[in-house]
Design a protein around this motif. Structure first.
Motif, PDB file in Angstrom:
ATOM      1  N   VAL A   1       3.065  -8.172  -2.992  1.00  0.00           N
ATOM      2  CA  VAL A   1       3.867  -7.268  -2.188  1.00  0.00           C
ATOM      3  C   VAL A   1       4.911  -6.639  -3.216  1.00  0.00           C
ATOM      4  O   VAL A   1       5.150  -7.072  -4.391  1.00  0.00           O
ATOM      5  N   SER A   2       5.831  -5.785  -2.834  1.00  0.00           N
ATOM      6  CA  SER A   2       6.651  -5.090  -3.465  1.00  0.00           C
ATOM      7  C   SER A   2       7.735  -4.830  -2.828  1.00  0.00           C
ATOM      8  O   SER A   2       7.703  -4.137  -1.715  1.00  0.00           O
ATOM      9  N   ASN A   3       8.744  -5.088  -3.192  1.00  0.00           N
ATOM     10  CA  ASN A   3      10.265  -4.354  -2.558  1.00  0.00           C
ATOM     11  C   ASN A   3      10.555  -5.298  -1.302  1.00  0.00           C
ATOM     12  O   ASN A   3      11.249  -4.935  -0.211  1.00  0.00           O
ATOM     13  N   PHE A   4       9.910  -6.486  -1.115  1.00  0.00           N
ATOM     14  CA  PHE A   4       9.883  -7.340  -0.007  1.00  0.00           C
ATOM     15  C   PHE A   4      11.113  -8.245  -0.010  1.00  0.00           C
ATOM     16  O   PHE A   4      11.317  -8.926  -0.949  1.00  0.00           O
ATOM     17  N   ASN A   5      12.217  -7.908   0.979  1.00  0.00           N
ATOM     18  CA  ASN A   5      13.169  -8.843   0.857  1.00  0.00           C
ATOM     19  C   ASN A   5      12.993 -10.489   1.468  1.00  0.00           C
ATOM     20  O   ASN A   5      11.731 -10.608   1.372  1.00  0.00           O
ATOM     21  N   ARG A   6      13.573 -11.280   1.269  1.00  0.00           N
ATOM     22  CA  ARG A   6      13.315 -12.634   1.273  1.00  0.00           C
ATOM     23  C   ARG A   6      12.591 -13.264   2.642  1.00  0.00           C
ATOM     24  O   ARG A   6      11.732 -13.586   2.787  1.00  0.00           O
ATOM     25  N   ASP A   7      13.274 -12.396   3.722  1.00  0.00           N
ATOM     26  CA  ASP A   7      12.581 -12.706   5.047  1.00  0.00           C
ATOM     27  C   ASP A   7      11.108 -12.020   5.058  1.00  0.00           C
ATOM     28  O   ASP A   7      10.274 -12.922   5.585  1.00  0.00           O
ATOM     29  N   LYS A   8      10.864 -10.979   4.731  1.00  0.00           N
ATOM     30  CA  LYS A   8       9.521 -10.339   4.843  1.00  0.00           C
ATOM     31  C   LYS A   8       8.691 -11.164   3.912  1.00  0.00           C
ATOM     32  O   LYS A   8       7.354 -11.204   3.850  1.00  0.00           O
ATOM     33  N   MET A   9       9.081 -11.368   2.630  1.00  0.00           N
ATOM     34  CA  MET A   9       8.318 -12.404   1.605  1.00  0.00           C
ATOM     35  C   MET A   9       7.744 -13.394   2.181  1.00  0.00           C
ATOM     36  O   MET A   9       6.771 -13.867   2.034  1.00  0.00           O
ATOM     37  N   ASP A  10       8.735 -14.246   2.808  1.00  0.00           N
ATOM     38  CA  ASP A  10       8.451 -15.413   3.374  1.00  0.00           C
ATOM     39  C   ASP A  10       7.470 -15.140   4.577  1.00  0.00           C
ATOM     40  O   ASP A  10       6.436 -16.092   4.690  1.00  0.00           O
ATOM     41  N   ARG A  11       7.595 -14.210   5.522  1.00  0.00           N
ATOM     42  CA  ARG A  11       6.502 -13.829   6.550  1.00  0.00           C
ATOM     43  C   ARG A  11       5.287 -13.711   5.895  1.00  0.00           C
ATOM     44  O   ARG A  11       3.997 -13.991   6.274  1.00  0.00           O
ATOM     45  N   ALA A  12       5.090 -12.956   4.568  1.00  0.00           N
ATOM     46  CA  ALA A  12       3.912 -12.678   3.973  1.00  0.00           C
ATOM     47  C   ALA A  12       3.158 -13.929   3.511  1.00  0.00           C
ATOM     48  O   ALA A  12       2.018 -14.325   3.524  1.00  0.00           O
ATOM     49  N   ILE A  13       4.171 -14.806   2.754  1.00  0.00           N
ATOM     50  CA  ILE A  13       3.492 -15.966   2.318  1.00  0.00           C
ATOM     51  C   ILE A  13       2.979 -16.977   3.400  1.00  0.00           C
ATOM     52  O   ILE A  13       1.897 -17.536   3.315  1.00  0.00           O
ATOM     53  N   GLN A  14       3.666 -17.075   4.529  1.00  0.00           N
ATOM     54  CA  GLN A  14       3.172 -17.878   5.633  1.00  0.00           C
ATOM     55  C   GLN A  14       1.839 -17.360   6.288  1.00  0.00           C
ATOM     56  O   GLN A  14       1.029 -18.027   6.702  1.00  0.00           O
ATOM     57  N   GLU A  15       1.810 -16.186   6.579  1.00  0.00           N
ATOM     58  CA  GLU A  15       0.601 -15.397   6.857  1.00  0.00           C
ATOM     59  C   GLU A  15      -0.628 -15.679   6.201  1.00  0.00           C
ATOM     60  O   GLU A  15      -1.761 -16.138   6.487  1.00  0.00           O
TER      61      GLU A  15
END
Length: 321
Positions: free
Chosen positions: A151-165
């Protein structure tokens, strides 16, 4: 070499960013002037010979022109896929996650059929959630269309959601590409770097030299600002007061670089890829052969702990935190 996240890919701490290969095409590509094929070939060749083994591009860079230019250079140089890993990006604005799969062939075509080793969501803004985007990305991994997901330019919350999915699909998030430099250290305080460390995600630092500011060339020759193309000349850090503010940091980088036979820019990049162990890699660009030569010099030395500490302290006085 170091691991790209928790994938099997091994990458050099420095990659080559190829935004400048956009040939002045499109709104984003117009940030840079055009580069000749001869010069692009020389830049790519120097990068590879100097130990750089991966290249970052994107659909948005000249509407595919950067991808075409990069793959064209690799083809003319006869470079095999395994020797030049490619990271590119899907542009999400005004699109839904389904576009990730429906446009993957266009990305492959722009890359002249070369393998996409790392496919990244360029921005967090789209009509779909991070979960839906990651589901599509995981599908492409399973089909063998791409090697890894970023991903690129993902803040902590969106990055964590990406990791979990991605975990739900037995796929890892390999990277998050973020703006990071000695003058912009916000990922250290907003949770992004901490989350990356906890999950073995590589941070890919873009604009690691702050559009050339950290090389010190504008401090030495302020008249160079007038010759800049694009919006850079209007940015505060390029104005006299901005250059004066960062001069002490530049002087320190030059002082330390002198003992290694390198300039301020090489020291700034070396700090970036070693200060956080192996979590951070960087993608400086190169619009001239000399820039590529400067980039590969970063791989030839390593700052001491004391030197990195001194740079850290001086950086904190002027950096966005």
């Amino acid at each position: 070499m170091r691991k790209l996240g928790k994938t099997d890919y091994e990458i050099s701490p420095i990659g080559l960013g190829t935004w400048q290969f956009s040939q002045g095409s499109g709104m984003i590509g117009s940030y840079f002037s055009t580069i000749s094929e001869k010069d692009m070939d020389a830049i790519v060749k120097m990068s590879l010979e100097g130990g750089i083994n991966w290249f970052d591009t994107a659909e948005a860079y000249g509407k595919g022109k950067s991808e075409e230019a990069l793959s064209g250079a690799l083809k003319r140089l006869g470079v095999e896929e395994k020797d030049a890993l490619i990271a590119t990006k899907w542009w999400p604005l005004l699109r839904t996650a389904g576009s990730i799969s429906s446009t993957i062939q266009k990305r492959k075509d722009a890359l002249n059929g070369r393998r996409i080793d790392l496919y990244q969501v360029h921005q967090p803004f789209s009509f779909s959630s991070p979960e839906k985007e990651m589901k599509e990305m995981a599908s492409l991994v399973k089909k063998g269309e791409i090697g890894a997901v970023g991903v690129s330019n993902f803040n902590r919350d969106k990055m964590d959601r990406a990791i979990q999915e991605l975990k739900r699909h037995d796929v890892v998030l390999a990277s998050n590409q973020m703006k990071y430099s000695l003058l912009d250290r916000r990922i250290e305080t907003n949770g992004v770097l901490d989350l990356a460390r906890q999950n073995g995600v590589t941070i890919i630092a873009y604009s690691p030299l702050e559009q050339g500011i950290l090389t010190g060339k504008f401090h030495q020759n302020p008249e160079l600002v007038a010759n800049l193309s694009g919006p850079r000349k209007h940015m505060s850090q390029f104005k006299p007061q901005g250059l004066a503010k960062t001069l002490p940091l530049i002087n320190l980088l030059k002082e330390i670089g002198h003992s290694y036979g390198v300039g301020a820019g090489q020291v700034a990049l070396n700090w970036l890829v070693h200060f956080h162990d192996q979590t951070v890699v960087a993608i400086p660009g190169a619009s001239k052969l000399k820039h590529a030569e400067d980039n590969v010099k970063v791989l030839g030395f390593k700052l001491t702990h004391e030197e990195m500490k001194r740079i850290d302290e001086e950086s904190r006085k002027v950096a966005k935190m």
